[in-house]
Scaffold this motif. Structure first.
Motif, PDB file in Angstrom:
ATOM      1  N   THR A   1      -0.612  92.099 118.479  1.00 60.03           N
ATOM      2  CA  THR A   1      -1.546  92.944 118.683  1.00 60.03           C
ATOM      3  C   THR A   1      -1.778  93.715 117.512  1.00 60.03           C
ATOM      4  O   THR A   1      -3.125  94.061 117.139  1.00 60.03           O
TER       5      THR A   1
ATOM      6  N   GLN B   1      -5.803  93.583 126.444  1.00 55.06           N
ATOM      7  CA  GLN B   1      -5.204  93.590 127.922  1.00 55.06           C
ATOM      8  C   GLN B   1      -5.911  94.481 129.042  1.00 55.06           C
ATOM      9  O   GLN B   1      -5.657  94.174 130.250  1.00 55.06           O
TER      10      GLN B   1
ATOM     11  N   ASP C   1      -6.535  89.079 123.128  1.00 59.02           N
ATOM     12  CA  ASP C   1      -5.283  89.364 122.983  1.00 59.02           C
ATOM     13  C   ASP C   1      -4.731  89.269 124.478  1.00 59.02           C
ATOM     14  O   ASP C   1      -5.072  89.923 125.220  1.00 59.02           O
TER      15      ASP C   1
HETATM   16 MG    MG Z   1       0.377  92.833 122.222  1.00 62.65          MG
END
Ligand code: MG
Ligand code: ATP
Length: 270
Positions: free
Chosen positions: A49, A89, A163
């Protein structure tokens, strides 16, 4: 555009990033070819990330350079932002609105003409046409994720960062998202995705890189990565190594339970 076609869509050179004493990225290099799907694999906390946030201009690297769609992330962040979309996310979906209203809203925020037509086109592309006039609160997890990806793609950016696009989805919903991603790449979009699901990388990626202890320790096609392990184990049948075998051999974790814990450590993945 034409001047950029020979360059990789994403070029990362010697990127480092520390959070105080924690040296997360220690010199990351990678290229992503235009129109390809590139999967970045790594355990929890490997820095996936962090790298995606640097490439999408949300975070500054300490040293090194990165270009996205030909633009330098530190000297031309505005141009980079116009060239990308990022799906994280956490869904950007507004549950009170219908799917269509969510898409219209994004198109208006991006000052695009014909927001209604854009919304209808996206609903069709993401198999949400029938659900377009239902509130997003009534959507399944997979539908919501598809809507989230569709929203990030309004305006058709050439480079897309995903992601962990399928974390928390059931197998059927994951397959739906995979189909969406494959179709995007077919249409010429460059996709960099992070994942902890090795089968996801096997299914989708043209190239796979493994981020471990701050650097890319392997980068290749699935076939190239599989060649890193002896190709046949003779038990009763000949068994090709899976990407999971390769990953665990490279990262050096042979414990099933640690692996499962890493896979399900949702609260750390933000
Ligand atoms: Mg991550
Ligand atoms: N803002 C921050 N401040 C301090 N440490 C951070 C910050 N963001 C991330 N970290 C730390 O940097 C490391 C890498 O985090 P990052 O989120 O990039 O990992 P990841 O590979 O995306 O992990 P996951 O698979 O859990 O999503 C972790 O140890 C994390 O705790």
């Amino acid at each position: 555009m034409t001047t950029q076609t020979r360059e990789p869509a994403i070029r990362v050179q010697a990127i480092t990033k520390s959070y105080k004493d924690l040296h997360v990225l220690r010199g990351v290099d990678l290229d992503v070819a235009a129109g390809s799907i590139f999967a970045l694999l790594g355990s929890n906390g490997a820095g996936k990330t962090t790298l995606v946030r640097i490439l999408s201009t949300l975070l500054k690297a300490n040293t090194g350079t990165a270009t996205v769609h030909g633009f330098d992330v530190s000297s031309a962040p505005g141009d980079v932002r116009k060239s990308i979309s990022l799906t994280g996310q956490f869904a950007a979906v507004d549950e009170v609105l219908t799917g269509r209203e969510n898409l219209v809203l994004v198109a208006k925020l991006r000052h695009l003409k014909n927001p209604g037509a854009i919304a209808d086109d996206m609903l069709a592309r993401f198999s949400l046409a029938d659900a377009g006039n239902r509130r997003a609160a009534t959507y399944s997890g997979g539908m919501r994720r598809r809507l989230d990806i569709a929203m990030s793609l309004v305006g058709n950016p050439p480079v897309v960062f995903l992601d962990e696009p399928t974390s928390g989805l059931d197998p059927q919903a994951r397959i739906e998202v995979w189909q969406t991603v494959k179709q995007l790449a077919k249409d010429g979009t460059t996709i960099l995705l992070t994942t902890q699901y090795l089968d996801e990388a096997e299914q989708l990626a043209d190239r796979i890189a493994i981020l471990h202890k701050g650097t890319i320790i392997q980068n290749g096609t699935l076939a190239e990565l599989k060649q890193l392990l002896p190709s046949a184990k003779v038990e009763y049948v000949e068994k090709q190594p899976t990407l999971e075998d390769v990953f665990l051999a490279l990262v050096g974790d042979t414990s099933d339970t640690a692996d499962e814990a890493a896979m399900s450590a949702g609260e750390e993945s933000r």
